[in-house]
Design a protein around this motif. Sequence first.
Motif, PDB file in Angstrom:
ATOM      1  N   THR A 160       0.839  -1.027   0.178  1.00  0.00           N
ATOM      2  CA  THR A 160      -0.135   0.046  -0.038  1.00  0.00           C
ATOM      3  C   THR A 160       0.838   1.365  -0.101  1.00  0.00           C
ATOM      4  OG1 THR A 160      -0.268  -0.025   2.490  1.00  0.00           O
ATOM      5  CG2 THR A 160      -2.132  -1.272   1.131  1.00  0.00           C
ATOM      6  N   GLY A 161       2.214   1.192   0.271  1.00  0.00           N
ATOM      7  CA  GLY A 161       3.016   2.354   0.221  1.00  0.00           C
ATOM      8  C   GLY A 161       2.985   3.112  -0.961  1.00  0.00           C
ATOM      9  N   PRO A 162       3.095   2.638  -2.383  1.00  0.00           N
ATOM     10  CA  PRO A 162       2.667   3.491  -3.528  1.00  0.00           C
ATOM     11  C   PRO A 162       1.436   4.244  -3.522  1.00  0.00           C
ATOM     12  CG  PRO A 162       3.644   1.589  -4.276  1.00  0.00           C
ATOM     13  CD  PRO A 162       3.176   1.435  -2.416  1.00  0.00           C
ATOM     14  N   GLY A 163       0.263   3.435  -3.150  1.00  0.00           N
ATOM     15  CA  GLY A 163      -0.850   4.284  -3.080  1.00  0.00           C
ATOM     16  C   GLY A 163      -0.942   5.488  -1.927  1.00  0.00           C
ATOM     17  N   ARG A 164      -0.300   5.205  -0.989  1.00  0.00           N
ATOM     18  CA  ARG A 164      -0.302   6.244   0.076  1.00  0.00           C
ATOM     19  C   ARG A 164       0.674   7.369  -0.197  1.00  0.00           C
ATOM     20  NH1 ARG A 164      -2.564   6.032   5.122  1.00  0.00           N
ATOM     21  NH2 ARG A 164      -3.738   4.104   5.379  1.00  0.00           N
ATOM     22  N   ALA A 165       1.607   7.034  -0.978  1.00  0.00           N
ATOM     23  CA  ALA A 165       2.430   8.192  -1.688  1.00  0.00           C
ATOM     24  C   ALA A 165       1.529   9.257  -2.334  1.00  0.00           C
ATOM     25  CB  ALA A 165       3.438   7.807  -2.500  1.00  0.00           C
ATOM     26  N   ASN A 190       2.516   5.915   6.641  1.00  0.00           N
ATOM     27  CA  ASN A 190       2.854   4.611   6.074  1.00  0.00           C
ATOM     28  C   ASN A 190       3.641   4.663   5.151  1.00  0.00           C
ATOM     29  OD1 ASN A 190       1.558   2.825   3.541  1.00  0.00           O
ATOM     30  ND2 ASN A 190       0.795   2.249   5.350  1.00  0.00           N
ATOM     31  N   VAL A 191       3.889   5.694   4.099  1.00  0.00           N
ATOM     32  CA  VAL A 191       5.114   5.555   3.380  1.00  0.00           C
ATOM     33  C   VAL A 191       6.436   5.524   4.180  1.00  0.00           C
ATOM     34  CG1 VAL A 191       6.284   7.022   1.772  1.00  0.00           C
ATOM     35  CG2 VAL A 191       3.853   6.953   1.639  1.00  0.00           C
ATOM     36  N   ARG A 192       6.680   6.172   5.125  1.00  0.00           N
ATOM     37  CA  ARG A 192       7.753   6.158   6.000  1.00  0.00           C
ATOM     38  C   ARG A 192       7.945   4.605   6.462  1.00  0.00           C
ATOM     39  NH1 ARG A 192       9.655   5.377  10.808  1.00  0.00           N
ATOM     40  NH2 ARG A 192       7.579   5.248  11.901  1.00  0.00           N
ATOM     41  N   GLN A 193       7.031   4.071   6.834  1.00  0.00           N
ATOM     42  CA  GLN A 193       6.969   2.797   7.308  1.00  0.00           C
ATOM     43  C   GLN A 193       7.468   1.692   6.271  1.00  0.00           C
ATOM     44  OE1 GLN A 193       3.369   1.613   9.692  1.00  0.00           O
ATOM     45  NE2 GLN A 193       4.060   3.054  11.369  1.00  0.00           N
ATOM     46  N   ALA A 194       6.732   1.855   4.999  1.00  0.00           N
ATOM     47  CA  ALA A 194       6.901   0.955   4.177  1.00  0.00           C
ATOM     48  C   ALA A 194       8.262   1.088   3.697  1.00  0.00           C
ATOM     49  CB  ALA A 194       5.969   1.236   3.070  1.00  0.00           C
ATOM     50  N   ALA A 195       8.883   2.311   3.582  1.00  0.00           N
ATOM     51  CA  ALA A 195      10.237   2.510   3.019  1.00  0.00           C
ATOM     52  C   ALA A 195      11.290   1.822   4.089  1.00  0.00           C
ATOM     53  CB  ALA A 195      10.530   3.766   2.810  1.00  0.00           C
ATOM     54  N   TRP A 196      10.970   2.191   5.251  1.00  0.00           N
ATOM     55  CA  TRP A 196      11.743   1.567   6.102  1.00  0.00           C
ATOM     56  C   TRP A 196      11.827  -0.148   6.268  1.00  0.00           C
ATOM     57  CZ3 TRP A 196      11.765  -1.617  10.383  1.00  0.00           C
ATOM     58  CH2 TRP A 196      12.908  -1.701  11.194  1.00  0.00           C
ATOM     59  N   LEU A 197      10.781  -0.626   6.087  1.00  0.00           N
ATOM     60  CA  LEU A 197      10.977  -2.099   5.980  1.00  0.00           C
ATOM     61  C   LEU A 197      11.308  -2.583   4.673  1.00  0.00           C
ATOM     62  CD1 LEU A 197       7.016  -2.468   7.112  1.00  0.00           C
ATOM     63  CD2 LEU A 197       9.013  -3.519   8.090  1.00  0.00           C
ATOM     64  N   VAL A 198      11.203  -2.155   3.791  1.00  0.00           N
ATOM     65  CA  VAL A 198      11.951  -2.319   2.337  1.00  0.00           C
ATOM     66  C   VAL A 198      13.581  -2.162   2.618  1.00  0.00           C
ATOM     67  CG1 VAL A 198      12.299  -1.875  -0.035  1.00  0.00           C
ATOM     68  CG2 VAL A 198       9.980  -2.143   1.031  1.00  0.00           C
ATOM     69  N   SER A 199      13.774  -1.167   3.107  1.00  0.00           N
ATOM     70  CA  SER A 199      15.356  -0.830   3.400  1.00  0.00           C
ATOM     71  C   SER A 199      15.732  -1.907   4.273  1.00  0.00           C
ATOM     72  CB  SER A 199      15.497   0.442   3.709  1.00  0.00           C
ATOM     73  OG  SER A 199      15.076   0.716   4.907  1.00  0.00           O
ATOM     74  N   ALA A 200      15.045  -2.194   5.296  1.00  0.00           N
ATOM     75  CA  ALA A 200      15.512  -3.199   6.415  1.00  0.00           C
ATOM     76  C   ALA A 200      15.507  -4.777   5.918  1.00  0.00           C
ATOM     77  CB  ALA A 200      14.766  -3.159   7.529  1.00  0.00           C
ATOM     78  N   LYS A 201      14.800  -4.881   4.864  1.00  0.00           N
ATOM     79  CA  LYS A 201      14.438  -6.361   4.432  1.00  0.00           C
ATOM     80  C   LYS A 201      14.806  -6.720   3.189  1.00  0.00           C
ATOM     81  CE  LYS A 201      11.210  -7.128   8.443  1.00  0.00           C
ATOM     82  NZ  LYS A 201      10.694  -8.360   8.828  1.00  0.00           N
ATOM     83  N   THR A 202      15.399  -6.011   2.360  1.00  0.00           N
ATOM     84  CA  THR A 202      15.801  -5.988   1.081  1.00  0.00           C
ATOM     85  C   THR A 202      16.920  -5.898   0.805  1.00  0.00           C
ATOM     86  OG1 THR A 202      14.828  -4.117   0.073  1.00  0.00           O
ATOM     87  CG2 THR A 202      13.250  -6.154   0.326  1.00  0.00           C
ATOM     88  N   SER A 203      17.609  -5.913  -0.610  1.00  0.00           N
ATOM     89  CA  SER A 203      18.773  -5.390  -1.195  1.00  0.00           C
ATOM     90  C   SER A 203      18.753  -3.736  -1.079  1.00  0.00           C
ATOM     91  CB  SER A 203      19.043  -5.973  -2.430  1.00  0.00           C
ATOM     92  OG  SER A 203      18.100  -5.395  -3.398  1.00  0.00           O
ATOM     93  N   PRO A 204      19.761  -3.139  -1.343  1.00  0.00           N
ATOM     94  CA  PRO A 204      20.088  -1.827  -1.493  1.00  0.00           C
ATOM     95  C   PRO A 204      19.273  -1.593  -3.045  1.00  0.00           C
ATOM     96  CG  PRO A 204      21.942  -2.496  -0.845  1.00  0.00           C
ATOM     97  CD  PRO A 204      21.208  -3.767  -1.003  1.00  0.00           C
ATOM     98  N   GLU A 205      19.350  -2.313  -4.066  1.00  0.00           N
ATOM     99  CA  GLU A 205      18.772  -2.083  -5.290  1.00  0.00           C
ATOM    100  C   GLU A 205      17.180  -2.112  -5.406  1.00  0.00           C
ATOM    101  OE1 GLU A 205      21.091  -4.538  -4.557  1.00  0.00           O
ATOM    102  OE2 GLU A 205      23.025  -3.510  -5.501  1.00  0.00           O
ATOM    103  N   ASP A 206      16.785  -3.047  -4.441  1.00  0.00           N
ATOM    104  CA  ASP A 206      15.180  -3.093  -3.974  1.00  0.00           C
ATOM    105  C   ASP A 206      14.942  -1.816  -3.443  1.00  0.00           C
ATOM    106  OD1 ASP A 206      14.334  -5.506  -5.474  1.00  0.00           O
ATOM    107  OD2 ASP A 206      15.042  -6.624  -3.769  1.00  0.00           O
ATOM    108  N   SER A 207      15.581  -1.510  -2.353  1.00  0.00           N
ATOM    109  CA  SER A 207      15.214  -0.064  -1.701  1.00  0.00           C
ATOM    110  C   SER A 207      15.186   0.996  -2.643  1.00  0.00           C
ATOM    111  CB  SER A 207      16.086  -0.195  -0.445  1.00  0.00           C
ATOM    112  OG  SER A 207      15.752   0.960   0.568  1.00  0.00           O
ATOM    113  N   ALA A 208      16.271   1.025  -3.274  1.00  0.00           N
ATOM    114  CA  ALA A 208      16.310   2.413  -4.207  1.00  0.00           C
ATOM    115  C   ALA A 208      15.195   2.423  -5.341  1.00  0.00           C
ATOM    116  CB  ALA A 208      17.531   2.410  -4.964  1.00  0.00           C
ATOM    117  N   ALA A 209      14.819   1.325  -5.638  1.00  0.00           N
ATOM    118  CA  ALA A 209      13.811   1.134  -6.894  1.00  0.00           C
ATOM    119  C   ALA A 209      12.337   1.191  -6.175  1.00  0.00           C
ATOM    120  CB  ALA A 209      13.826  -0.104  -7.555  1.00  0.00           C
TER     121      ALA A 209
END
Length: 184
Positions: free
Chosen positions: A17-22, A97-116
């Motif tokens: 839901t992060g993109p929709g919340r953005a 929600n966007v902050r939480q989603a971005a934090w989760l992605v940066s904590a649990k995926t690769s730097p490439e996934d997080s940046a994308a």
Amino acid sequence: MSIKDNFTPDEWFKVMTGPGRAGAAVVASSPSGLTGLVAEAKALSDAIRDGVSADTRTPLLEAIAADLLRTAPDPAVMPHQERARTMQDALEQSLENVRQAAWLVSAKTSPEDSAAYRQMLMSVAERTANAAKEGGFLGFGGELVNDKERAVLDDLRRLLSLDSAAPAPTPAGAPSPDGSGNSG
């Protein structure tokens, strides 16, 4: 093992839901009339579709695309979300929600996934902001992106730390995005 397995169901819901919340943050900052809302909603959905279907998508964006193609989840099993009472509440909830989603992605995926992912969130917000003129009368005058929308876009850029590929810094001892103190 799928990249989705890195997340709990509630966490994956936040990521999805992060993109929709953005986009919703932009809409809530300066609500348009009916025509503008329709244009902004279309821009939001088109930006999400384009983001997850790009040739250069990462494993995370592929997993998001796969979930978007599935049947919608049963609302009874979806995580509870507090209902916004005002547009300001909707804006604040969306940014959180966007902050939480971005934090989760940066904590649990690769730097490439997080940046994308962060770039997709920003692209959704920018395309939503540029979808309809604000102000004016009967389609005359107004501006494509007003001061309130620019302020939200600036907030999102800071929140997403788009000036660097590194994840947003989390102060030592700070709780996880859900406030629990647990990072996993």
